[in-house]
Design an enzyme around this catalytic site. Structure first.
Site, PDB file in Angstrom:
ATOM      1  N   ASP A  42       0.866  -1.188   0.000  1.00  0.00           N
ATOM      2  CA  ASP A  42       0.000   0.000   0.000  1.00  0.00           C
ATOM      3  C   ASP A  42       0.900   1.235   0.000  1.00  0.00           C
ATOM      4  OD1 ASP A  42      -2.773   1.253   0.384  1.00  0.00           O
ATOM      5  OD2 ASP A  42      -1.609   2.162   1.999  1.00  0.00           O
ATOM      6  N   GLU A  44       0.841   5.533   0.575  1.00  0.00           N
ATOM      7  CA  GLU A  44       0.124   6.736   0.985  1.00  0.00           C
ATOM      8  C   GLU A  44       0.664   7.889   0.140  1.00  0.00           C
ATOM      9  OE1 GLU A  44      -2.360   6.331   2.796  1.00  0.00           O
ATOM     10  OE2 GLU A  44      -1.937   4.465   3.854  1.00  0.00           O
ATOM     11  N   HIS A 194      -5.585   4.127   6.704  1.00  0.00           N
ATOM     12  CA  HIS A 194      -4.763   5.282   6.324  1.00  0.00           C
ATOM     13  C   HIS A 194      -3.353   5.213   6.918  1.00  0.00           C
ATOM     14  CE1 HIS A 194      -8.353   6.862   4.577  1.00  0.00           C
ATOM     15  NE2 HIS A 194      -8.956   6.976   5.737  1.00  0.00           N
ATOM     16  N   ASP A 199      -2.706  -0.882   6.229  1.00  0.00           N
ATOM     17  CA  ASP A 199      -3.549  -1.145   5.064  1.00  0.00           C
ATOM     18  C   ASP A 199      -3.033  -2.329   4.263  1.00  0.00           C
ATOM     19  OD1 ASP A 199      -5.438   0.799   5.551  1.00  0.00           O
ATOM     20  OD2 ASP A 199      -4.531   2.300   4.253  1.00  0.00           O
TER      21      ASP A 199
END
Length: 236
Positions: A42, A44, A194, A199
């Protein structure tokens, strides 16, 4: 600075990209799913503008023999070129001060590519992650990732559509494919949203749940998964 150093596609690829290409030069889809290594990832981001925004965190966990290896994780904050406060950093609970202290992409990305190794890359709506990872790879490493990818959002859609056909004859197209909503619906362990690593762990549990359901439906090899994907959109 020479011209080939300024323009990524004229620069010789970084050794980690060259090695990444070699790992997949003779890649086979015929092996059982349990024989592949997966890295669930994942990212961000500072936002979703594909040209302007940047990765500020990468989280990943390895899956071996269809089991999560909690001892094999990757989690790094990354200092972007633009470190002004913005909505994205507030959502991710990453402060500008943390990003100022973080290493730049040029330091983090080679380590992440090495962590990937010969694994298939798994993500929820993985196309977004792949776009920003490959954009960073082109800019800093002179090439893109060769790792095939699997999208758990598409896997979930294909699985639920198959269930509808088997039991109901039609699907509720308003259903949510948000990672947190799917995890709640399937009664999976829950992690803090988040956060790149959390995640990734959430996605890993969803991936293994869906793979088990698909194996029960006769999908045994990666080739089976890709063949199903042509009609259900399971993979990318």
């Amino acid at each position: 600075m020479k011209l080939f150093e300024k323009i990524p596609w004229l620069r010789k690829p970084h050794p980690v990209i060259q090695r990444n290409r070699e790992l997949f030069a003779e890649f086979s889809q015929a092996r059982p799913l349990g024989e592949y290594t997966f890295v669930v990832c994942d990212t961000e981001l500072t936002g979703l503008n594909r040209r302007r925004d940047e990765i500020i965190s990468i989280g990943a966990v390895r899956i071996v023999n269809l089991q999560i290896e909690l001892s094999q994780t990757f989690h790094e904050y990354i200092r972007p070129e633009n470190i002004d406060p913005n909505e994205a950093t507030l959502v991710h609970r990453i402060t500008p001060q943390q990003l100022v202290a973080a290493p730049p992409m040029e330091e983090v990305l080679p380590r992440f590519v090495e962590f990937l190794g010969d694994a298939l890359l798994v993500g929820h709506f993985v196309g977004i992650d792949m776009h920003f990872l490959n954009k960073a790879c082109r800019r800093t490493l002179g090439g893109t990732l060769s790792n095939p990818s699997v999208d758990t959002m598409r896997l979930a859609r294909g699985y639920k559509e198959a269930c509808c056909r088997d039991f109901y004859g039609r699907c509720d197209t308003s259903t949510s494919y948000n990672l947190d909503d799917l995890s709640r619906e399937f009664n999976l362990p829950r992690f803090k949203p988040h956060d790149a690593l959390e995640d990734a762990l959430q996605t890993a549990y969803l991936f293994l749940f869906l793979v088990k359901k698909l194996k029960d439906g006769g999908i045994r090899t990666l080739k089976d998964l890709y063949r199903s994907g042509r009609t259900l959109g399971l993979v990318s």
